[in-house]
Design an enzyme around this catalytic site. Sequence first.
Site: not given
Length: 486
Positions: A49, A118, A231, A277, A338, A362, A373
Amino acid sequence: MQVNEVENYDVIIVGGGVAGLNTALHLDSRLRVLLLCKRESTLCNSSLAQGGMVSVYDEANDSCALHIEDTMIAGRGENNREAVTVLSRESHLAADELIALGVDFDRDEQGNYHLTLEGGHSRHRILHHKDSTGREIVDKMLAAVRQRENVELLDNALVCDIKQIAGGYSLNVLQGGEHRTLSARFCVLATGGLGRLYQYTTNSAIATGDGIAMAYQMGARIRNLSYIQFHPTAFHNDKRECFLISEAVRGSGAYLLNCHGKRFMDRYDERLELAPRDVVSQAIMKEQEATGSKDFYLDISHKDSDYLRGRFPMIYTNLLERGFDLTKEPIPIYPCQHYLMGGIDVDLYSRTTLDGLYAVGECSHTGVHGRNRLASNSLLEGIVFGRRAALDINERAGQSGEELRPYPFKPDVYTADIPKGTRTEIRSIMQRSHFVLPNRQLAEEGFIRINDIRFLLEHGQFRQNADYVEARSLATCAYLILREIM
Ligand SMILES: Cc1cc2nc3c(=O)[nH]c(=O)nc-3n(C[C@H](O)[C@H](O)[C@H](O)COP(=O)(O)OP(=O)(O)OC[C@H]3O[C@@H](n4cnc5c(N)ncnc54)[C@H](O)[C@@H]3O)c2cc1C
């Protein structure tokens, strides 16, 4: 370390990423706990990460209500609002606990924690350690777990199978070429995602969906396994494990460019490069159709180069090794697998539909992510719901349980390996049929073939090694995903 004489535990945790580690850290010190990792303990998605971990830390400029809203928007409203609320409300505590473990989140010039932005976030709220946050958290958590006298940590111990027994679970564990049967009253699955189901993924080699497949075989409910995140900005080359260029780079002002060197996001979403994303990945695929080219770039060379080297040292160095200087030129990128939003269905205390079986991180489906997400909510989810699993087990562990009678697993007598190319075939079916914009017809064709492969692996006479166990998990997960979308 070898397995010691004791074969029964109170709790066995399968997986040593942030979710499994935080579960271990919150279990009562009177409980005998075993934590298993199939490879070395630092090889996991958690260690990879980059961007950071969400925390509603700056309460003057941010709030749980805003974070919940952003999470629900990114998840297209398919999130479980109750679970999102828990996630958000417990984010401050999660950060405080990590800081107490010694996690060194970056600070600004005034000494306050530096909160970054982000895609999909309406506020600066991501705590980070440069651009290698996961590694910093895992290292500090591992060090803390190693201090716990009640927790045994076993590396290179592959769980091949799990069976529900009266009063608990038995696990068939392969370590050092030998199979052992270990049992516990409570079993916590923290096995991570399933990125290795795809030809191209950011995930580490351990991400083969083992816990999900084993939970499914035991009859636990699995939900939304087809909710997979692609991603948009993985470094574009032909390597299986793609190097990720964090969302935080777009958060810091990077542009997305098409094959003509032109920005294009304004044709697809008003949030431009800071759209969530799924929106960006889909925009890339549509732009590919419009231009006929798979060439896309991420460009942040207009920003100050000293700032970029200081803010993204790991990404900068890794790209240099691949022949690109992000301070000077656009970087070739393309979407790849991803993250998994679905998984083993759990409640707010990480309880699956099977008594005594928990799932965290996860591999679980808490419902916090909905369809997509929001960046940096995943480390947080593993940490928050790992703690909650532990609290629930602590409460239940006081009640007297039955004596455990281990499951009689069949001995591993066969010598044949699975057919060469089995995993390659599964990956290629998934890459073609269930990428950013799924193809229903190819999914239907793929499903028939996956079903055959799954049958062969379930009923064939193969040696139970890592290749076999992982291929069987991949085939089961592929089966569940394709079945869901048909
Ligand atoms: C490149 C990359 C960057 C990311 N960046 C971010 C970010 O900035 N912020 C964020 O919030 N999220 C990020 N994520 C997502 C996040 O890192 C993961 O979702 C999260 O860390 C998963 O944690 P986990 O504990 O569930 O699983 P993992 O950390 O993947 O750990 C899984 C564990 O299970 C064990 N295991 C699996 N199968 C078996 C078996 N059969 N037997 C024994 N052990 C087994 C493995 O050995 C491993 O220890 C990123 C992911 C990647 C890949």
